[in-house]
Design an enzyme around this catalytic site. Structure first.
Site, PDB file in Angstrom:
ATOM      1  N   ASP A 134      75.416  33.835  49.597  1.00  0.00           N
ATOM      2  CA  ASP A 134      76.391  34.382  50.531  1.00  0.00           C
ATOM      3  C   ASP A 134      77.300  35.428  49.895  1.00  0.00           C
ATOM      4  O   ASP A 134      77.440  36.544  50.409  1.00  0.00           O
ATOM      5  CB  ASP A 134      77.233  33.226  51.102  1.00  0.00           C
TER       6      ASP A 134
ATOM      7  N   ARG B 222      78.224  22.026  48.486  1.00  0.00           N
ATOM      8  CA  ARG B 222      79.646  22.076  48.832  1.00  0.00           C
ATOM      9  C   ARG B 222      79.852  22.224  50.330  1.00  0.00           C
ATOM     10  O   ARG B 222      80.669  21.530  50.927  1.00  0.00           O
ATOM     11  CB  ARG B 222      80.306  23.243  48.082  1.00  0.00           C
TER      12      ARG B 222
ATOM     13  N   ASP C  41      71.324  27.545  52.163  1.00  0.00           N
ATOM     14  CA  ASP C  41      72.400  27.679  53.151  1.00  0.00           C
ATOM     15  C   ASP C  41      72.601  29.103  53.662  1.00  0.00           C
ATOM     16  O   ASP C  41      73.700  29.472  54.096  1.00  0.00           O
ATOM     17  CB  ASP C  41      73.716  27.170  52.563  1.00  0.00           C
TER      18      ASP C  41
ATOM     19  N   GLY D 279      75.186  31.759  41.594  1.00  0.00           N
ATOM     20  CA  GLY D 279      74.516  30.678  40.887  1.00  0.00           C
ATOM     21  C   GLY D 279      73.044  30.962  40.707  1.00  0.00           C
ATOM     22  O   GLY D 279      72.386  31.501  41.597  1.00  0.00           O
TER      23      GLY D 279
ATOM     24  N   ASP E 281      70.996  25.797  47.494  1.00  0.00           N
ATOM     25  CA  ASP E 281      71.617  25.088  48.618  1.00  0.00           C
ATOM     26  C   ASP E 281      70.895  25.291  49.947  1.00  0.00           C
ATOM     27  O   ASP E 281      71.165  24.565  50.911  1.00  0.00           O
ATOM     28  CB  ASP E 281      73.074  25.520  48.774  1.00  0.00           C
TER      29      ASP E 281
ATOM     30  N   THR F 223      69.247  30.782  46.307  1.00  0.00           N
ATOM     31  CA  THR F 223      70.248  29.732  46.141  1.00  0.00           C
ATOM     32  C   THR F 223      69.603  28.384  46.396  1.00  0.00           C
ATOM     33  O   THR F 223      68.841  28.231  47.350  1.00  0.00           O
ATOM     34  CB  THR F 223      71.439  29.921  47.100  1.00  0.00           C
TER      35      THR F 223
ATOM     36  N   ARG G  87      79.965  35.609  37.871  1.00  0.00           N
ATOM     37  CA  ARG G  87      80.884  35.779  38.992  1.00  0.00           C
ATOM     38  C   ARG G  87      81.698  37.050  38.744  1.00  0.00           C
ATOM     39  O   ARG G  87      82.042  37.377  37.611  1.00  0.00           O
ATOM     40  CB  ARG G  87      81.828  34.580  39.115  1.00  0.00           C
TER      41      ARG G  87
END
Length: 319
Positions: free
Chosen positions: A103, A171, A129, A11, A127, A125, A72
């Site tokens: 990730d 997510r 994360d 992303g 997120d 990212t 992707r």
């Protein structure tokens, strides 16, 4: 090292362009050529490459998205496909690679390292994360986008005396929801890392109503449930209608904040330094305001953890 490459994968995140720019200009400062690989790992295996000189990265530091595009590429998990990517790099005279992503991007990078090709990872990212670093490129911009949106939604919630559920991205990680909830003064925040209690949410709404409060903001990370699902549960529990706003991909776009531009510049430059030192399989990050690097597997072998102290503080302040 005379030539390296850079790609963005997964992303997109605001600040990726600042990181690309830093890689190119740091390398140029040391007399190293840089090749940009378009469309992530898909472009790597298909040979989509372009030379990146100083002019190619001029005027991109303020732009969101990624100048190199992203895609992707599930087939990159295959050994033969990975080897094809390495063959393409070596055929172009490329001796090292900087991968900017999350990730999944790091996993692909480690596969290349295991096959003997030097790769350094830069965390990009929204997120936030990636274990091992306190912040990732894009998180601060996404957070500010969400807070600005919630502030506007609250204006409408106040005017019409309605409760709103705001669904945000996340997510598996709730950092966007958690930080935005605290910054925007939300009454309730639901994140994947913490269990929720529907009765507690209703009790918070009732306490607010009892003291004359006629609106509230509930933030839910998509990994918990959708905003519409939560609205249905609350309606069944209380008989009251709750409005839902899904922020969606607006969270990924926009001009990166100054913080993300600085962070991306530091990360991109440090990645080049690591390749120059002959270090591979390293991930760049920041801890205690210091740019650091660590073994890349740490970024995907450990689980992301939310800041419990922030979650506790949010609940205390939204009483």
């Amino acid at each position: 090292m005379k030539k390296i490459a850079v790609l963005t994968s997964g992303g997109d995140a605001p600040g990726m362009n600042a990181a690309i720019r830093a890689v190119v200009r740091k390398a140029a400062f040391h007399g190293i050529d840089v090749v940009g690989i378009k469309h992530g790992y898909e472009g790597l295996i298909k040979g989509y490459m372009e030379e990146l000189d100083l002019g190619a990265v001029g005027g991109i530091i303020q732009r969101g998205g990624t100048h190199l595009n992203s895609a992707r590429c599930p087939e990159f998990k295959e050994d033969a496909i990975q080897q094809q990517g390495i063959d393409n790099l070596r055929a172009a005279g490329i001796e090292g690679l900087v991968v900017i992503g999350g990730d999944g991007s790091y996993r692909g990078a480690m596969d290349l390292v295991k096959k003997g090709f030097p790769v350094v990872g830069v965390p990009g990212t929204i997120d936030n994360d990636i274990p091992g670093t306190e912040y990732t490129i894009g998180f601060d911009t996404a957070l500010n986008t969400v807070v600005e949106s919630i502030d506007k939604i609250r204006d409408t919630a106040t005017s019409h005396e309605n409760s709103f559920i705001v669904e945000v991205m996340g997510r598996d990680a709730g950092d966007i929801a958690l930080w935005a909830g605290l910054a925007a003064g939300a009454e309730t925040v639901l994140i994947p890392e913490e269990d929720y209690n529907l009765d507690d949410i209703v009790a918070r709404l009732d306490r607010g109503a009892a003291r004359g409060k006629k609106h509230s903001i509930i933030i839910v990370a998509e990994g918990v449930m959708s905003g519409s699902e939560l609205a249905k549960l609350l309606n069944e529990k209380t008989g009251k209608e709750t409005r839902v706003s899904v922020l969606g991909h607006i969270q990924r776009g926009g001009s990166p904040t100054a913080r993300d531009r600085v962070l991306a510049s530091q990360f991109g430059a440090h990645a080049v330094e690591l390749l120059m030192e002959g270090k591979a399989g390293r991930a760049v990050g920041i801890r205690n305001h210091q740019v650091i690097d660590y073994d890349m597997p740490e970024a995907f072998e450990k689980n992301h953890e939310a800041d419990v102290s922030l979650y506790t503080l949010m609940k205390e302040l939204s009483i």
